[in-house]
Motif scaffolding. Sequence first.
Motif, short mmCIF file in Angstrom:
data_model
loop_
_atom_site.label_atom_id
_atom_site.label_comp_id
_atom_site.label_asym_id
_atom_site.label_seq_id
_atom_site.Cartn_x
_atom_site.Cartn_y
_atom_site.Cartn_z
N PHE B 64 40.47 43.43 26.04
CA PHE B 64 40.78 44.02 27.35
C PHE B 64 42.21 43.67 27.82
N PRO B 66 45.96 44.31 28.27
CA PRO B 66 46.99 45.34 28.15
C PRO B 66 48.41 44.79 28.03
N ARG B 67 48.60 43.51 28.40
CA ARG B 67 49.97 43.00 28.49
C ARG B 67 50.63 42.83 27.13
N ALA B 335 34.82 43.80 31.06
CA ALA B 335 36.12 43.15 31.12
C ALA B 335 36.00 41.76 31.71
N PRO B 336 36.48 40.74 31.01
CA PRO B 336 36.51 39.38 31.56
C PRO B 336 37.80 39.20 32.37
N ALA B 337 37.80 38.23 33.26
CA ALA B 337 39.06 37.90 33.95
C ALA B 337 40.02 37.34 32.91
N LEU B 338 41.22 37.88 32.85
CA LEU B 338 42.20 37.44 31.85
C LEU B 338 43.02 36.28 32.39
N GLU B 340 45.94 34.28 33.86
CA GLU B 340 47.05 34.81 34.65
C GLU B 340 48.38 34.38 34.05
#
Lengths: 344, 344
Positions: B64, B66-67, B335-338, B340
């Motif tokens: 998930f 995108p960066r 989607a998990p929290a990515l 930061e």
Amino acid sequence: MRKHILFLSCAVLAIPALSAVAEEPTTEPEIKTLLEDAQKHFRPLPAVPAARSERVELGRRLFFEPRVSADGKVSCAHCHQPALYGADGLAKSKGVFGRANARNAPTVFNAALQFKQHWRGDRESLEDQAQQSLLGPASFGNPDYAAAMAKLAAIAGYRDLFAKAFPGENNPITVENWANAIGAFERSLLTPSKFDAFLTGNANALAAAERTGLRKFMDVGCVECHSGAGVGGETFEKFGVIEDYWKETGGAEPDKGRFDVTKQDADLYVFKVSSLRNVAKTAPYFHDGSVASLPRAVQIMGKAQLGTDLADQDVDAIVAFLGSLTGPVPANFSAPALPEAQGQ
Amino acid sequence: MRKHILFLSCAVLAIPALSAVAEEPTTEPEIKTLLEDAQKHFRPLPAVPAARSERVELGRRLFFEPRVSADGKVSCAHCHQPALYGADGLAKSKGVFGRANARNAPTVFNAALQFKQHWRGDRESLEDQAQQSLLGPASFGNPDYAAAMAKLAAIAGYRDLFAKAFPGENNPITVENWANAIGAFERSLLTPSKFDAFLTGNANALAAAERTGLRKFMDVGCVECHSGAGVGGETFEKFGVIEDYWKETGGAEPDKGRFDVTKQDADLYVFKVSSLRNVAKTAPYFHDGSVASLPRAVQIMGKAQLGTDLADQDVDAIVAFLGSLTGPVPANFSAPALPEAQGQ
């Protein structure tokens, strides 16, 4: 009197108090005072109804629906991703065909609390934002609302979902109902955090460093704008009260903010005050995403808005407090299976 | 002997049996025979381990993320969306900067069961696919692997996650580990359905219409290619055994398939046989996404592969059977929290 002028005077008033409050609130009376002071400025988040209505569930589907966009790839979730705390991690977001937006995509979490939407406040509500985004050339990129709704209506499964969410309407697949359903869903995306536990009376909910930061946040003047349930999002203010913001942020061409909407001189460089809920999770910062580091963003705000060179330890304390505004990703902010298009 | 020649002969052999099996298996002995026949051709999905390893959890995050893409918007989930059953609903998928891919994005669900990846089989494994997609101009669009890994390494939170997923490695943020973690995650994305319940002995798991369709699917010859645990995905075959496929699908310029990979005449118009797991949820169909309707896709396969004009009721029965291959979206496909990026 313009709000940002009012803000300036408040900030100036706050500065003399600075040296008196450098210490950590540690004793019970100090913590009690901190809580009482905080309760004057902030409100806990409202409760989210546990039941999910048909309208909220439809809105959840529409939020994750890319087939309504001009290139078939852009849903609301394209710029408000579950994995990135309802934002997208980019300085400036990208919509259909990779087109760049003019400004940073803020998180959709707690957006319902804001008095207006978009950085320049040119969207009146969640519903207004959801509707207009269908036509935005760098959002969904549709030529008109009819084209967008025709795409939805062609997906058989939506007929029943709209009919259930908007009972009694002859043709419920309308752009107004698109907006209503997405708005209803977004109103469910609140993220209570330990700061809410603190505000509702649990003085121990914040760690010592977070309490120190909260004290500093209030005493230094941040709270004059960043207040209420959203810790911001309730007013317009000039970015760069003390000095030009772009000299600090290093951003390129200055964005004139709300001036470009109203053409009034008083709105030059005026933006909606950001809600600071989940700010630790939603870098990069400011309307142009020009600053990647939260400590740096805090320093810039001190300088450009308050005329204060915050000491490193004060920045660290404020950043610790801001971390207490991070709540869990809402349980219903996940992609549902969408109605299939085939079989017609 | 080429596999697609073998397939042709099987198909031809199967046709004479057609008229004898038009009826619905309703009696207990008929259903028992149906189950036994099915067990010769198909296998139930393997079990997914209940425990989620550190590696699977890292892979979920990377899926998930995108960066890591050239425009900051493309994650694996861009073309394999939770909301669209691990596919994207487009005829041909779009990657960074809105660039079009040459072929349709298949669902990632059960992809682990396939003998190779991509329509032309030019990706050997899930890991090979995950790795090469980083450079694909219409996928993630990175200039080289080092650039992609530098983006990951700049996100502080990944250091710990890679270290835990690949213990004992000095510098675990490598392209091989990117591929390994995503592969591990994707192997967890299996979607058992009521067809698996049937195959493991519950003869009542399929409704009457589904049983009729299964009987037809086997007797008409579909099963000669679409077999095994994936109901396909185990072999290459020519698309258009009996007649040119593009005359039926209405697609534009014919895609030469695997020929363009191997330059061997025998591979002209050869593609990997699609897995039919969740096919009812993953329109549009075929390598070029040229057909939106599942009944139409079944008709075309009958004509182009088997030389059979399937009666409408047979198409309906097969479509009913194919619906029994739909399983729920895997619980961990969200989607998990990515980690930061800020604070560095």
